[in-house]
Design a protein around this motif. Sequence first.
Motif, PDB file in Angstrom:
ATOM      1  N   MET A   1      29.793 -31.984 -14.828  1.00  0.00           N
ATOM      2  CA  MET A   1      30.174 -32.748 -16.013  1.00  0.00           C
ATOM      3  C   MET A   1      31.671 -33.061 -15.969  1.00  0.00           C
ATOM      4  SD  MET A   1      28.661 -32.134 -19.706  1.00  0.00           S
ATOM      5  CE  MET A   1      27.055 -32.582 -19.088  1.00  0.00           C
ATOM      6  N   SER A   2      31.974 -34.318 -16.022  1.00  0.00           N
ATOM      7  CA  SER A   2      33.375 -34.730 -15.884  1.00  0.00           C
ATOM      8  C   SER A   2      34.149 -34.444 -17.169  1.00  0.00           C
ATOM      9  CB  SER A   2      33.393 -36.233 -15.565  1.00  0.00           C
ATOM     10  OG  SER A   2      34.444 -36.849 -16.242  1.00  0.00           O
ATOM     11  N   THR A   4      36.609 -36.214 -18.277  1.00  0.00           N
ATOM     12  CA  THR A   4      37.243 -37.395 -18.839  1.00  0.00           C
ATOM     13  C   THR A   4      36.424 -37.982 -19.983  1.00  0.00           C
ATOM     14  OG1 THR A   4      36.131 -38.782 -17.231  1.00  0.00           O
ATOM     15  CG2 THR A   4      38.351 -38.055 -16.673  1.00  0.00           C
ATOM     16  N   ALA A   5      35.165 -37.503 -20.117  1.00  0.00           N
ATOM     17  CA  ALA A   5      34.285 -38.098 -21.128  1.00  0.00           C
ATOM     18  C   ALA A   5      34.825 -37.830 -22.522  1.00  0.00           C
ATOM     19  CB  ALA A   5      32.888 -37.534 -20.986  1.00  0.00           C
ATOM     20  N   LEU A   6      34.684 -38.831 -23.390  1.00  0.00           N
ATOM     21  CA  LEU A   6      35.275 -38.737 -24.725  1.00  0.00           C
ATOM     22  C   LEU A   6      34.242 -38.412 -25.792  1.00  0.00           C
ATOM     23  CD1 LEU A   6      37.643 -41.784 -24.532  1.00  0.00           C
ATOM     24  CD2 LEU A   6      38.348 -39.429 -24.843  1.00  0.00           C
ATOM     25  N   LEU A 274      30.990 -52.246 -27.547  1.00  0.00           N
ATOM     26  CA  LEU A 274      31.209 -51.556 -26.276  1.00  0.00           C
ATOM     27  C   LEU A 274      32.601 -50.924 -26.346  1.00  0.00           C
ATOM     28  CD1 LEU A 274      29.705 -51.080 -23.663  1.00  0.00           C
ATOM     29  CD2 LEU A 274      30.722 -53.105 -22.712  1.00  0.00           C
ATOM     30  N   VAL A 278      41.030 -51.934 -29.489  1.00  0.00           N
ATOM     31  CA  VAL A 278      42.275 -51.302 -29.058  1.00  0.00           C
ATOM     32  C   VAL A 278      43.423 -51.851 -29.901  1.00  0.00           C
ATOM     33  CG1 VAL A 278      43.749 -50.791 -27.093  1.00  0.00           C
ATOM     34  CG2 VAL A 278      41.331 -51.266 -26.745  1.00  0.00           C
TER      35      VAL A 278
ATOM     36  N   ARG B  50      27.875 -39.447 -19.260  1.00  0.00           N
ATOM     37  CA  ARG B  50      28.838 -38.355 -19.385  1.00  0.00           C
ATOM     38  C   ARG B  50      29.289 -37.845 -18.017  1.00  0.00           C
ATOM     39  NH1 ARG B  50      30.836 -34.714 -22.792  1.00  0.00           N
ATOM     40  NH2 ARG B  50      30.375 -36.056 -24.533  1.00  0.00           N
ATOM     41  N   GLY B  51      28.389 -37.815 -17.055  1.00  0.00           N
ATOM     42  CA  GLY B  51      28.711 -37.218 -15.759  1.00  0.00           C
ATOM     43  C   GLY B  51      29.466 -38.143 -14.813  1.00  0.00           C
ATOM     44  N   LEU B  52      29.629 -39.408 -15.166  1.00  0.00           N
ATOM     45  CA  LEU B  52      30.303 -40.351 -14.269  1.00  0.00           C
ATOM     46  C   LEU B  52      31.733 -39.892 -14.007  1.00  0.00           C
ATOM     47  CD1 LEU B  52      29.237 -43.754 -15.856  1.00  0.00           C
ATOM     48  CD2 LEU B  52      28.279 -42.672 -13.839  1.00  0.00           C
ATOM     49  N   THR B  53      32.214 -40.168 -12.792  1.00  0.00           N
ATOM     50  CA  THR B  53      33.618 -39.854 -12.519  1.00  0.00           C
ATOM     51  C   THR B  53      34.346 -41.147 -12.194  1.00  0.00           C
ATOM     52  OG1 THR B  53      33.065 -39.395 -10.240  1.00  0.00           O
ATOM     53  CG2 THR B  53      33.230 -37.509 -11.722  1.00  0.00           C
ATOM     54  N   LEU B  86      30.226 -52.152 -18.307  1.00  0.00           N
ATOM     55  CA  LEU B  86      31.396 -51.288 -18.406  1.00  0.00           C
ATOM     56  C   LEU B  86      32.517 -52.084 -19.041  1.00  0.00           C
ATOM     57  CD1 LEU B  86      32.854 -48.900 -15.833  1.00  0.00           C
ATOM     58  CD2 LEU B  86      34.300 -50.761 -16.608  1.00  0.00           C
ATOM     59  N   ARG B  87      33.258 -51.438 -19.935  1.00  0.00           N
ATOM     60  CA  ARG B  87      34.426 -52.088 -20.500  1.00  0.00           C
ATOM     61  C   ARG B  87      35.636 -51.207 -20.241  1.00  0.00           C
ATOM     62  NH1 ARG B  87      36.253 -51.855 -26.509  1.00  0.00           N
ATOM     63  NH2 ARG B  87      38.125 -53.099 -26.449  1.00  0.00           N
ATOM     64  N   ALA B  89      39.087 -50.853 -21.378  1.00  0.00           N
ATOM     65  CA  ALA B  89      39.863 -51.386 -22.507  1.00  0.00           C
ATOM     66  C   ALA B  89      41.352 -51.175 -22.285  1.00  0.00           C
ATOM     67  CB  ALA B  89      39.423 -50.702 -23.798  1.00  0.00           C
ATOM     68  N   HIS B 128      43.378 -47.747 -22.282  1.00  0.00           N
ATOM     69  CA  HIS B 128      42.871 -47.117 -23.498  1.00  0.00           C
ATOM     70  C   HIS B 128      41.698 -46.196 -23.176  1.00  0.00           C
ATOM     71  CE1 HIS B 128      42.209 -46.576 -27.695  1.00  0.00           C
ATOM     72  NE2 HIS B 128      40.978 -47.018 -27.606  1.00  0.00           N
ATOM     73  N   ARG B 129      40.565 -46.742 -22.862  1.00  0.00           N
ATOM     74  CA  ARG B 129      39.428 -45.924 -22.459  1.00  0.00           C
ATOM     75  C   ARG B 129      38.404 -46.784 -21.743  1.00  0.00           C
ATOM     76  NH1 ARG B 129      36.373 -43.856 -27.737  1.00  0.00           N
ATOM     77  NH2 ARG B 129      38.379 -43.014 -28.274  1.00  0.00           N
ATOM     78  N   THR B 131      34.485 -47.503 -21.397  1.00  0.00           N
ATOM     79  CA  THR B 131      33.207 -47.301 -22.070  1.00  0.00           C
ATOM     80  C   THR B 131      32.090 -47.844 -21.186  1.00  0.00           C
ATOM     81  OG1 THR B 131      34.340 -47.605 -24.161  1.00  0.00           O
ATOM     82  CG2 THR B 131      31.964 -47.689 -24.217  1.00  0.00           C
ATOM     83  N   GLN B 144      25.318 -44.812 -24.228  1.00  0.00           N
ATOM     84  CA  GLN B 144      26.689 -45.308 -24.205  1.00  0.00           C
ATOM     85  C   GLN B 144      27.661 -44.162 -24.389  1.00  0.00           C
ATOM     86  OE1 GLN B 144      27.468 -48.904 -26.411  1.00  0.00           O
ATOM     87  NE2 GLN B 144      29.496 -48.203 -26.952  1.00  0.00           N
ATOM     88  N   SER B 146      32.146 -42.941 -23.603  1.00  0.00           N
ATOM     89  CA  SER B 146      33.481 -43.357 -23.179  1.00  0.00           C
ATOM     90  C   SER B 146      34.140 -42.262 -22.362  1.00  0.00           C
ATOM     91  CB  SER B 146      34.347 -43.666 -24.401  1.00  0.00           C
ATOM     92  OG  SER B 146      33.840 -44.783 -25.067  1.00  0.00           O
ATOM     93  N   HIS B 147      35.046 -42.686 -21.505  1.00  0.00           N
ATOM     94  CA  HIS B 147      35.847 -41.746 -20.724  1.00  0.00           C
ATOM     95  C   HIS B 147      37.304 -42.136 -20.845  1.00  0.00           C
ATOM     96  CE1 HIS B 147      32.714 -39.620 -18.315  1.00  0.00           C
ATOM     97  NE2 HIS B 147      32.009 -40.635 -18.770  1.00  0.00           N
ATOM     98  N   HIS B 148      38.141 -41.123 -20.815  1.00  0.00           N
ATOM     99  CA  HIS B 148      39.579 -41.378 -20.831  1.00  0.00           C
ATOM    100  C   HIS B 148      40.064 -41.332 -19.393  1.00  0.00           C
ATOM    101  CE1 HIS B 148      43.614 -41.578 -22.144  1.00  0.00           C
ATOM    102  NE2 HIS B 148      43.927 -40.402 -21.645  1.00  0.00           N
TER     103      HIS B 148
END
Lengths: 380, 431
Positions: A1-2, A4-6, A274, A278, B50-53, B86-87, B89, B128-129, B131, B144, B146-148
Amino acid sequence: MSDTALGPTTEQVWRRMRAPLALFALVLIVVSALVLIRGDRHEGRLDPRSTHPQGSKALAQLLRARGVEVHPVRSAAEAARAIRPDSTLVVPFPNLLADAQLRTLAAAGPARTVLVRPGEAALAILAPGVHTAPDAGRRTLQPRCALPAATRAGDADTGGVRFDTDLLPDATGCYLYAGRPTLVLTPPRASHDTVVLGSAGPLVNDRLDDNGNAALALNLLGAHPHLVWYLPGADELPPADDSLWDLLPAGWRWGAAQLAVAAVLLALWRARRLGPVVTEPLPVVVRAAETVEGRARLYRRARARDTAAELLRAAAREQLARVLGADPSEAALIASITARTDHTTAHVHALLYGANPESDEALVTLSDELDALIRQVRTT
Amino acid sequence: MALTGRAVLAAALGVLVVGLLLPSLIGLAVVEGALLLGILADLLLAAGVRGLTFDRSGDTAVRLGEPAEVTLTVTNPGTRPLRGRLRDAWPPSTGTATQRHELSIPAGERRRLTITMTPTRRGDRNAHRVTVRSVGPLGLAARQGSHHVPWRVRVLPGFPSRRLLPSKLERLRELDGRSALLTRGAGTEFDTLREYVPGDDAKSIDWRASARNQGVVVRTWRPERDRHILVVLDTGRTSAGRIGDIPRLDAAMDATLLLTAVANHAGDRVDLLAYDRRVRAEVRRAPRNGILPAFVQAMATLEPELVEPDARTLTAEILRRTPRRSLVVLITGLEREAVQEGILPVLPQLAARHEVIVAAVADPAITTMAARRGDATAVYEAAAAERELAERRATAAELRRKNVTVVDAPPGELASALTDTYLALKLAGRL
C-alpha cells in the motif's frame, strides 16, 4: 500500500461512519417503538378508532357499551358488503365520495343513513328533496321539534350547515336556527330513513360531553344494533375526475419512475469531480496609472478648469522653452515665440498666461491651441 | 466511487424494459437490482487505486513564458489491469493544458504521462494531487482516489532583454579596447603603452617612455575592473503597480539581469538586495560564472509587498554591504510623496560614499494620456497626466541635485537605458 494515497481507507471510512450510523439506527428504533406504542391512536377526524380530539373513539366505545356492533369500513364496496337490513350507516365525509360510491351506498339498503355536513351532490342521492341552506356557524341550538331522539337529548352543538326541507314536507327538522333546521330526519321509505347532520360536533371526542351531544349521538346512531362507519380510504379518495395520469397506460407510469432513477444516476455521474478544484493565492493587481485616472475624474467632477488649464499651460511652457532653448521666464519665452511665429505678443501671452477658461469647451479649445502653437514653433 | 455515463445509459435503457415488458413494481425492482449488481461488481472488480505508485521527473525550473515538461510515471502493482482516467492537478497559473489523461495499464506494468505547462506568473508552483478513476470491467462504476505526488516547478523571471545582451557586450568591448575598432583610451586604469598616432590626445603622451624610445609613446587607459555594484530592488507597494499586464517589479528584474550580465562581463562584481521593510532576497559574492542563475533563483519567488518601504533601515543595509566605494543601483518608484518621505532624506548619506543610480519604471500609458485631446474628459485626463509627468520630472531633478543619476524609462526600455547609464559611468571613470 503506497503512502502517497490521500483518500481514507475502508477501515477509516467505517470508523468515521460508525457514530452517524449508530445514531441513525437509534433514531429508527425510537421512532418505530413510538409508532408501535401509539399504534392504536389513529389521528383521523371522525374516525371511530381515533383518540384525537376530533376523532370519534369515545362515541364508538359508548355505542359498543350499549350493545351496538361498530364496524369501520374503508371502501364503498366493503360498506355495501357489511350493511345488513338492521344497520345504521354513518358517512362522516359524504362530500369526498363520487356519485358511483354514493349510489352503491344507497343501494345497499341500511335501516338508517347518517350524513355529516353533506353537500348537494350527496343529498341528491342519499336524501332527495333536502337541500343546503346558508351556514349557521358553530353554535349550540335547542331541539324545538317532535323528534324524540332530539327532545330527550336537549340542547346540542349541531350548529353548522342548515337545510331546506320545503320540497319534503314530511321530513322532521330539528335544532332550528333562523327558521332552518340543522338536523333533518327524512320520512322512512321502505323502512329506511336518513339523518342529515349540519355539524360533526355531537360526534367528536372533544365535545361529546358538552350539552346533550352524547345523548343525541347515541339516540341517532344507536337506534339499530349494527353500525357501519364508512371512512373512505386514501386509495379510494381521488375519484372525482380521472386525471391525465390515470389515463396513461401503466407502462408509462413505471417507465417514468425508471426515468427518474436514470436522472438521479445522471446527476451522480456528472456531479462527481475528478479531484478537487485547485486554488492558489492570486497576486495583487493594481494598474500603475490608477491614481492618475482617479485624479482626472476628480478634476472633471469638480469642474477644475483653472487647475487643468494651468497644468496644460505649464506643460506647454516647459516644452516650448525646451524646444526654443529659451529662458523659461515669461518675457523671454514670449519674445522668442513671437520672433519665430507670426503671433502677436498679446495672443501668445493670452494663450500661455491668460485667464482661466470659462467652460469645458473653452478648455478643450485652449488645449488644441496650445498644441497648435507647439507644433508651429517646432516646424519653424 | 464514481458512476459512468454507461450506468446512466443502462438506466435509461431500463426505461424500455420497465415501460414495455414489466410495467410494475417488480419490473422496476428487477432493473434496479440488475443495475445495482452491475455497479457492485464493477466496484469490486476494478483495479485498486490506493496501491498505485507514482514517480515524477522533468523540469524543476523554467523561464517565465517558456514551456516546461514534467513526466509522471504510474505503476500498477496490482493483479488487475487498470483502465480509466487520471488527473494531474496543478494550480491554474501553471497554464497546464492537459491535466486529464486516459489511462490503461496492464497488471504489473507502468505508463508514463507527460504534462506540458506554460506558467503565466513567476514563483514556485507545486503539484496539487493526482486523482485516478479506475473503471470496472462492465464500465458502469469506478473506484476513485487521490495521491499526493509532490513536485515543484520554479518559474524564473523571463529576462526578455536577453536579446539586447550581444549589442551591449559589443559596446562594452568597444570601451574595453578589445574591439576591432580600437577606440581605446577611455577609463582611468593604466593599460599599455603604444606609439603615438596623429589624433591621440597630447595629454596622454608618456614623456619618460618617449625618451627611452625612438618615437613618441602614449599611455593607454582602460576602464576599471573589479568594481562593486549593488543592485537594490524595492519590493514595496509601488512595485506592485502594473504596466500593461506586468508588475513594475518584473520590469525591474529584467533591467537587473541585463545590467548584471553586462557588468559581469566587464569584470565587475554585482550583488543583489531586495528590500521593503526587511530583506526579501539577496545575493552576495556569487561566482562569476554562476551569477545569472544565482540572481534568477533569488528573484524567482519575490512578490511585491503592499507595505511602505523603510528607507532608513534600507540605507543601513546598503552601507553594511558596501564597505568600499560602490555603484548603488536603486530600482524604485519616482512618485513624489514616496521619494520625498522615503529615499530623499537618506540619499546624501549614500551619495557621499557611493555612486548612486535611481532607476524607475515609467508608465507609457500616462504619456499617452497626456497627449489626449478632443473632449472635456480627455483634456482633464491630459491635465492629470501632465501633473504626474511634471511631478516626476521635478522629483528626478531634485534627485539629480543630490548628485544622483536618474534613469526613468518605460518597462521595454529600462533595461537598455540602465545598462547604457552604467556603461557611460564606466566610460567616465566614475565607478
